[in-house]
Design an enzyme around this catalytic site. Structure first.
Site, PDB file in Angstrom:
ATOM      1  N   LYS A 138       0.840  -1.193   0.000  1.00 45.68           N
ATOM      2  CA  LYS A 138       0.000   0.000   0.000  1.00 45.68           C
ATOM      3  C   LYS A 138       0.873   1.240   0.000  1.00 45.68           C
ATOM      4  CE  LYS A 138      -4.472   1.284   0.636  1.00 45.68           C
ATOM      5  NZ  LYS A 138      -5.586   0.796  -0.217  1.00 45.68           N
ATOM      6  N   THR A 157      -4.712  -4.648   1.527  1.00 43.51           N
ATOM      7  CA  THR A 157      -3.880  -3.448   1.658  1.00 43.51           C
ATOM      8  C   THR A 157      -4.587  -2.366   2.467  1.00 43.51           C
ATOM      9  OG1 THR A 157      -4.632  -2.513  -0.458  1.00 43.51           O
ATOM     10  CG2 THR A 157      -2.700  -3.959  -0.509  1.00 43.51           C
ATOM     11  N   ASN A 166      22.075  18.650 -12.113  1.00 42.89           N
ATOM     12  CA  ASN A 166      22.523  19.989 -12.461  1.00 42.89           C
ATOM     13  C   ASN A 166      21.390  20.727 -13.171  1.00 42.89           C
ATOM     14  OD1 ASN A 166      23.756  22.301 -13.348  1.00 42.89           O
ATOM     15  ND2 ASN A 166      25.371  21.300 -14.511  1.00 42.89           N
TER      16      ASN A 166
END
Length: 326
Positions: free
Chosen positions: A10, A70, A272
């Site tokens: 989950k 879940t 960057n």
């Protein structure tokens, strides 16, 4: 025989608790004023995944007799935050992972990732003037800490298979004192060399403890706070004439390991995002106008190890002991 990938879980399990035990007594370091967290608001976004051979029939035969829903995992995490007595996300993840394995014997592995949902103080009035409110807080959209723990079942109980603590989404701009020269130039090169550029970096920094229990904050003097790692990164960036991002993250990693001998590794994911110049005024002024860079960005992944710091110190001592003129 190839090992099968098999787990489920989950994500986006949000949980908040007020008045968690404060984190006090962290070791002070020269690069940071951080002294602790009041933990009046303690929030995290958790992701849990579980595995074990007993879950195979649910995939191959649709047999859910051993499946823990879940939704139940979400409730398990949230309710265990209520009973957690510690002061750090790392400690909570360990506490909850162990509870999962104790509750559900069909689970052989539990991995939980927790991302801090930070809140910052706001000003309030008092008899002494402006002070920090202990009632109102604002949600921060800046950098945040993130932790991971993976726990496995053993014959004797449970053990930690992997762990890390992190600070993520840290963005730092240094407006001058950065160069990038001497790189390979060939028919594909269009980037000019620059001996004094602004440098805008995105940083995710992770670290591992030699003894994972030190990450729980039970002994605060051995806990490494993400706020301290953030401050070290900014401090080193400020004091370094930066020849490259690669060298910058190496120096940051070495400083972190120097300040915290309880750590064995510091890992970087850097990007960057240095701005493109729009208007460059005369050499007599530092003022320039910039815009966002084009979408492709450079990135670096690097781990600084305890042995790197030890080698640098040995090389430094060797230079000091070498007679002048030899």
């Amino acid at each position: 025989m190839m090992e099968r990938a098999m787990y489920y879980g989950k994500g986006d399990v949000f949980a908040y608790k007020t008045y968690v035990k404060p984190l006090l007594g962290v070791r002070k370091i020269p690069e940071s004023n951080f002294s602790g967290r009041n933990n009046i608001v303690f929030g995290l976004n958790a992701k849990v995944s579980v595995g074990g051979k007993d879950f195979l029939p649910s995939f191959t035969k649709g047999d859910n007799s051993l499946i823990v829903a879940t939704d139940s995992m979400k409730n398990f995490i949230q309710r265990h935050l209520a009973s957690y007595q510690g002061s750090t996300i790392e400690g909570f993840l360990s506490y909850t992972a162990k509870a999962f394995l104790e509750k559900y014997p069909q689970m052989e592995t539990v991995k939980i990732i927790g991302e801090d949902l930070p809140f910052e103080t706001v000003s309030a009035s008092s008899s002494a003037g402006l002070t920090e409110s202990d009632l109102v807080f604002k949600r921060s959209l800046n950098e945040a800490s993130k932790s991971m723990i993976e726990m496995v079942r053993t014959e004797g109980g449970t053990m930690i298979a992997n762990h890390s603590s992190s600070i993520i989404k840290l963005q730092l701009i240094k407006v001058r004192g950065n160069s990038f020269v001497g790189f390979v130039r060939d028919e594909y090169t269009t980037l000019p060399e620059d001996s004094n550029r602004p440098l805008f970096v995105y940083l995710n920094i992770s670290w591992k403890y030699e003894n994972v229990i030190d990450s729980y904050g039970e002994n605060p003097s051995l806990y490494v706070a993400s706020e301290q790692v953030r401050d070290i990164a900014a401090f080193v960036f400020h004091e370094t004439e930066t020849p490259s991002i690669q060298n910058l993250i190496y120096l940051i990693g070495c400083r972190i390991l120097e300040r915290f001998p309880q750590l064995i590794e510091v890992m970087f994911e850097s990007q960057n995002h240095t701005w493109d110049t729009v208007v460059d005024h005369s050499p007599d002024t530092l003022s320039k106008v910039y815009t966002e860079p084009r979408p492709p960005y450079g990135f670096q992944v690097f781990s600084v190890l305890r042995e790197d710091l030890d080698k640098d110190k040995a090389d430094e001592n060797s230079l000091k002991s070498t007679p002048q003129g030899s």
